[in-house]
Design an enzyme around this catalytic site. Structure first.
Site, PDB file in Angstrom:
ATOM      1  N   HIS A 132       0.783  -1.179  -0.029  1.00  0.00           N
ATOM      2  CA  HIS A 132      -0.118   0.006   0.165  1.00  0.00           C
ATOM      3  C   HIS A 132       0.809   1.316  -0.069  1.00  0.00           C
ATOM      4  O   HIS A 132       1.903   1.279   0.791  1.00  0.00           O
ATOM      5  CB  HIS A 132      -0.933   0.112   1.199  1.00  0.00           C
ATOM      6  CG  HIS A 132      -1.906  -1.080   1.392  1.00  0.00           C
ATOM      7  ND1 HIS A 132      -2.107  -1.662   2.763  1.00  0.00           N
ATOM      8  CD2 HIS A 132      -2.466  -2.012   0.449  1.00  0.00           C
ATOM      9  CE1 HIS A 132      -3.023  -2.643   2.341  1.00  0.00           C
ATOM     10  NE2 HIS A 132      -3.058  -2.901   1.068  1.00  0.00           N
ATOM     11  N   ASP A 159      -7.545  -5.708  -1.368  1.00  0.00           N
ATOM     12  CA  ASP A 159      -6.139  -5.962  -2.192  1.00  0.00           C
ATOM     13  C   ASP A 159      -6.339  -6.831  -3.218  1.00  0.00           C
ATOM     14  O   ASP A 159      -5.884  -6.818  -4.452  1.00  0.00           O
ATOM     15  CB  ASP A 159      -5.277  -6.476  -1.217  1.00  0.00           C
ATOM     16  CG  ASP A 159      -4.652  -5.459  -0.381  1.00  0.00           C
ATOM     17  OD1 ASP A 159      -4.763  -4.227  -0.635  1.00  0.00           O
ATOM     18  OD2 ASP A 159      -4.032  -5.868   0.555  1.00  0.00           O
TER      19      ASP A 159
END
Length: 182
Positions: free
Chosen positions: A62, A169
């Protein structure tokens, strides 16, 4: 606190001095003046975050893009993780490379990840409590995610089976080639 350079400029392992005796231990985990002297510029943390995860959970890779990017100082309060920082700074001699460091409640290490990096970690223990300081607010509109198993980066995660990702994700992580860089 001892600040240890890694193979990527700007990423630091921070090892606190731990004073232990029969009662337990004491350590200093953060001192702004010393930290800023070591990194060579002012880092002003504005938000603390904490997560709890079980074995096999992989959070990442991230980052936040543009003016909303974040520097992070991360550590583990319970359990053990491997923590990864991927250099997304175009023009950097280590562009596309990563640093992997084991962080645990036992070793009490912290990792400083400057702006311009993607970040992720994988839980190795049965559970882990992970905490981190950031120097910019959480901004969902600036969120980006790179696939944890992107072959261009080639991260050698310790747990190959039983990897557990978030729905976000799985649905929104892009390849390194597609990712917005710095």
């Amino acid at each position: 606190m001892e600040y240890i350079k890694t193979s990527i400029e700007g990423v630091l392992v921070c090892e606190p001095r731990v004073f232990a005796d029969a009662r337990g231990y004491f350590m200093e985990t953060w001192r702004e003046e010393d930290f800023n002297r070591v990194v060579g510029h002012e880092v002003r943390f504005v938000q603390d975050n904490e997560s709890k995860s079980h074995r096999g959970v992989l959070r990442g890779l991230h980052y936040q893009k543009g003016a909303l990017s974040q520097a992070k100082l991360v550590r583990v309060l319970q359990g053990t993780v491997v923590d990864v920082a991927v250099d997304l700074r175009e023009g950097s001699p280590t562009f596309g490379q990563y640093v992997m460091v084991e962080l645990s409640a036992e070793n009490k290490r912290q990792l400083f990840i400057p702006r311009g990096f993607a970040h992720g970690f994988q839980v190795l223990s049965e559970e882990a409590v992970f905490t981190y300081k950031v120097d910019n607010r959480y901004a969902p509109e600036a969120e980006c995610s790179i696939r944890y198993d992107d072959p261009t980066i080639g991260i050698d995660w310790p747990l190959k089976e039983g990897v557990e990702l978030s729905e976000k994700d799985l649905a929104h992580a892009v390849s390194f080639q597609e990712a917005e860089k710095f």
